[in-house]
Design an enzyme around this catalytic site. Structure first.
Site, PDB file in Angstrom:
ATOM      1  N   GLU B  50      -2.677 -13.057  -0.741  1.00 47.12           N
ATOM      2  CA  GLU B  50      -3.217 -12.477  -1.977  1.00 47.12           C
ATOM      3  C   GLU B  50      -3.176 -13.460  -3.144  1.00 47.12           C
ATOM      4  O   GLU B  50      -4.054 -13.450  -4.010  1.00 47.12           O
ATOM      5  CB  GLU B  50      -2.470 -11.198  -2.362  1.00 47.12           C
ATOM      6  CG  GLU B  50      -2.761 -10.007  -1.458  1.00 47.12           C
ATOM      7  CD  GLU B  50      -1.875  -9.954  -0.230  1.00 47.12           C
ATOM      8  OE1 GLU B  50      -1.095 -10.919   0.000  1.00 47.12           O
ATOM      9  OE2 GLU B  50      -1.946  -8.958   0.512  1.00 47.12           O
ATOM     10  N   PHE B 112       6.559   4.301   0.355  1.00 47.63           N
ATOM     11  CA  PHE B 112       6.276   3.071   1.085  1.00 47.63           C
ATOM     12  C   PHE B 112       5.231   2.242   0.320  1.00 47.63           C
ATOM     13  O   PHE B 112       4.182   2.764  -0.047  1.00 47.63           O
ATOM     14  CB  PHE B 112       5.765   3.412   2.486  1.00 47.63           C
ATOM     15  CG  PHE B 112       5.382   2.197   3.282  1.00 47.63           C
ATOM     16  CD1 PHE B 112       6.342   1.242   3.620  1.00 47.63           C
ATOM     17  CD2 PHE B 112       4.069   1.995   3.675  1.00 47.63           C
ATOM     18  CE1 PHE B 112       5.990   0.113   4.340  1.00 47.63           C
ATOM     19  CE2 PHE B 112       3.713   0.858   4.400  1.00 47.63           C
ATOM     20  CZ  PHE B 112       4.677  -0.071   4.735  1.00 47.63           C
ATOM     21  N   GLN B 113       5.539   1.010   0.094  1.00 48.00           N
ATOM     22  CA  GLN B 113       4.667   0.064  -0.624  1.00 48.00           C
ATOM     23  C   GLN B 113       4.312   0.524  -2.036  1.00 48.00           C
ATOM     24  O   GLN B 113       3.242   0.234  -2.555  1.00 48.00           O
ATOM     25  CB  GLN B 113       3.408  -0.259   0.188  1.00 48.00           C
ATOM     26  CG  GLN B 113       3.761  -0.976   1.485  1.00 48.00           C
ATOM     27  CD  GLN B 113       2.588  -1.596   2.195  1.00 48.00           C
ATOM     28  OE1 GLN B 113       1.478  -1.105   2.122  1.00 48.00           O
ATOM     29  NE2 GLN B 113       2.846  -2.692   2.898  1.00 48.00           N
TER      30      GLN B 113
END
Ligand SMILES: Cc1ncc(C[n+]2csc(CCOP(=O)(O)OP(=O)(O)O)c2C)c(N)n1
Lengths: 157, 564
Positions: B50, B112-113
């Site tokens: 990224e 999550f995330q």
């Protein structure tokens, strides 16, 4: 450059959940101290007014103001001496203290007794921040249990 | 029309004329990627990290002047992108970065995330949004592009929860942006401009100090004209390289920590600094109290916060530098007599002949500066030059013959190692007709080496030229000069076989130790037009000179280093 004086900055901002943190982040990221900060919506508008009391040299204040202006949701920033400034304080006293003395002092600072409980009384004053400090000095001997100051609010003349 | 949030993203990008998006998918942004699969408006380039997606979008934006667009998922996808956001923020690059977020119902639950993306990006973006309702998306995306590209440009981050990308709502992109609180001043104050011109007419040794904002504002050719009409010499910051063009007789050189003697002396001797879209960065000014000590200061900048931030401006002019320079061009011919500054130009010529920018050849090993000059001789105007960060970056800024704005793409403000290769990929996709070179170091190249795969897959033939000194050279230089040669953790003697690495990814590698080999390798790489790595073994202990030690005065330059 050593003119490290108290300044009142008034900021008109667009009402959004993130606006306050944008402003406080700006102060902390640049190491500028906030002495007090008040914020509330301006009636019948999409804006809020923040009153920030800070201190610094004229150079630092100029940067603060420019950086505030740079934030997208900021509409206006005022920083000048000609302000009407007020602050409120609430103080809790134990019941045993001399109520009439306290009441008289409150009167001199635009205040009064606002609440009486079984073992405490509450008083409030609203005045210029400096006079609020004087008031808090004057009532020390009556053993205040708790004190809260609102921080300054101000309007330009 | 009623469409999903994900479709709105595609639609908005189409309406903004976006043709290239760099990104990396993941759970929270899958709805958008599903729509990317179905559309044909833009090409999506899958980088392999990224951070690289953001740098590629930066390179693309810098070379084209358009808003760069990148897309990442929530959590680690976003945190990987933060370095890129900070880089774009420091260098005022217009960008829109879209990230996925966990669904609204999970925000604040340590899902999550999940990460507080707008909390993190607040301090490294021009503005950011967390979109909580799809019916806001049209407005937010339109504002994002507007804010990124106007005023002092910068990155805008838009965080979109997964359920918002699934939500169906009304989409109307035709409403104009209405931002009561954001109205950048673009026209300079006419009275101030007139006063500035009068000050220039009265000065004896005026100096144009050109900053990177000129390139952002597409004002380089107007600035060249202004310099010519007034007959006033110019120094360029690192970010402004290419503004004047290397053949311009009025260009002295780059100033600052590794600026030329003549440029730094001119800044020290001038009686009037004409700062155009420059921000008096500490790497430029050296010790502030000694900087242009006896000079008045004209400061033109779109960002009022840049003016008088570090150096007090006697003539502050807030406005778009292109508008202001055009206004100055109207007054200058009548008010300014260029003959007046001829003795000053002579003085500067004298500075330059006293200590020209130079290096000493070595019979055993190639000098890194020679490589830069040679790339310039072989490719010149035909290449766009990206760099990583370190000595090779400074040598590129010093020795490459830049002839036009947007030719030099480098991480100035943040100094991000790993910037160069992905940026050069973005540069190639934005300017396919020019050769895209990344001048890099043996340290920096490893920070985004995985992008060999992106470049090979999308046939973006970037040529990486590694000035291989087996050191983290710039840090080694400081250790040599200021830490008594204690070369702590900077020796890179252990390294990969860069030729094999390039080949392993499907590119071409060259190992080069002589000038002849270098010429042959570069010509071959350009001709074959494939992704390449040219590993040039250069002199290990070469230092970037001249140098103004950090915090020193511009006129106190270290011109030579003699090993005792
Ligand atoms: C991400 C990051 N980490 C650390 C640094 C500090 N740093 C600046 S220059 C440099 C050395 C770069 O070495 P190399 O890429 O080999 O280039 P050279 O200086 O040898 O030309 C380092 C470690 C940085 N700028 N960026």
């Amino acid at each position: 450059m050593s003119d490290n004086v108290r300044r009142v900055v008034s900021v008109i901002v667009y009402n959004e959940s993130s606006t306050l943190s944008r402003i406080t982040d700006l102060f902390s990221a640049r190491g500028y101290n906030i002495e007090s900060l008040t914020v509330a919506p301006i009636p019948e508008s999409k804006y809020s007014r923040l009153t920030i009391v800070t201190s610094g040299s004229s150079r630092v204040i100029e940067q603060i103001i420019k950086q505030l202006h740079k934030l997208i949701p900021v509409l206006k920033v005022y920083e000048h001496a000609d302000l009407v400034e007020k602050e409120m304080a609430l103080v809790k006293f134990p019941m045993g203290e001399n109520i009439s003395d306290i009441d008289a002092i409150c009167g001199a600072y635009n205040g009064k007794i606002v609440n009486v409980g079984t073992d405490v009384i509450f008083v409030m004053v609203a005045d210029e921040p400096k006079r609020v400090s004087n008031f808090l000095n004057a009532i020390k001997k009556y053993h205040p249990k708790e004190i809260v100051r609102s921080g300054a609010v101000a309007l330009e003349r | 029309m009623q469409i999903s949030g994900a479709q709105m993203v595609i639609e908005a990008l189409a309406q903004e004329g976006v043709t290239t998006v760099f990104g990396y998918p993941g759970g929270a942004i899958m709805n958008v990627y599903d729509e990317i699969y179905k559309q044909e408006n833009f090409e999506h380039i899958l980088t392999r990290h990224e951070q690289a997606a953001i740098h590629a979008a930066e390179g693309y934006s810098k070379v084209t002047g358009k808003v760069g667009v990148a897309m990442v998922t929530s959590g680690p996808g976003f945190t990987n992108a933060v370095t890129g956001l900070a880089d774009a923020y420091m260098d005022s690059i217009p960008m829109v970065v879209i990230s996925g977020q966990v669904p609204m119902s999970l925000i604040g639950t340590d899902a999550f995330q999940e990460i507080d993306a707008v909390g993190i990006s607040r301090s490294c973006t021009k503005h950011n949004y967390l979109v909580t309702d799809a019916s806001d998306l049209a407005r937010v995306l339109k504002e994002a592009f507007h804010i990124a590209a106007t005023g002092r440009p910068g990155p805008v981050h838009v965080d979109i929860p997964k359920d918002v990308t699934a939500q169906i709502a009304e989409f109307d992109y035709s409403k104009p942006v209405e931002l009561e609180t954001y109205k950048p001043v673009t026209k300079g104050n006419a009275r101030q401009i007139k006063k500035a011109i009068e000050a220039i007419a009265a000065a004896k040794r005026p100096l144009l100090y050109l900053g990177g904002g000129i390139i952002n504002a597409n004002a380089a050719y107007e600035v060249r004209e202004l310099a010519k009409v007034m007959g006033i010499p110019a120094v360029e910051t690192f970010m402004a390289r290419g503004t004047m063009g290397h053949e311009n007789p009025l260009l002295i050189s780059m100033l600052g920590m590794h600026g030329s003697y003549a440029a730094n002396m001119a800044m020290s001797e001038t009686d009037l600094v004409i700062a155009l879209a420059a921000r008096f960065d500490d790497r430029v000014t050296g010790k502030l109290s000694e900087f242009a000590k006896n000079a008045g200061v004209i400061h033109v900048d779109i960002d009022p916060a840049s003016i008088s931030k570090l150096v007090n401006a006697d003539y502050p002019i807030v406005g778009d530098v292109k508008n202001v320079v055009e206004a100055m061009l109207e007054l200058a011919p009548k008010k300014i007599d260029s003959a007046r500054y001829e003795p000053w130009l002579e003085t500067i010529g004298h500075f330059d002949s006293l200590h020209p920018l130079q290096y000493h050849e070595d019979s055993e090993r190639i000098k890194p500066q020679w490589v830069i000059e040679r790339i310039g001789e072989l490719l010149g105007d035909n290449a766009n030059i990206s760099t990583d960060v370190g000595q090779h970056q400074m040598w590129t800024a010093q020795f490459y013959p830049f002839s036009r704005p947007r030719q030099f793409i480098s991480s100035g403000g943040l100094g991000t190692m790993g910037f160069g290769f992905p940026a050069a990929i973005g540069v190639k996709s934005g300017a396919p007709d020019k050769v895209s070179i990344n001048v890099t170091g043996d340290g920096s190249i490893l920070m985004n080496i995985q992008e060999l795969m992106t470049a090979v897959e999308y046939k973006l033939p970037v040529i990486n030229i590694i000035l291989n000194n087996n050191f983290l050279g710039m840090v080694r230089q400081w250790q040599t000069l200021f830490y008594d040669k204690r070369h702590s953790s900077t020796d890179l003697s252990v390294q990969p076989d860069f030729v094999k690495v390039a080949e392993g990814f499907g590119g071409i590698g060259y190992s080069v130790s002589t000038k002849e080999e270098f010429d042959a390798a570069l010509k071959d790489a350009v001709e074959k037009n494939v992704v390449a790595m040219i590993d040039v073994k250069v002199h290990r202990m070469e230092n970037v000179l001249p140098m103004v030690p950090a915090g020193g005065s511009l006129f106190n330059m270290m011109l030579e280093y003699k090993d005792k």
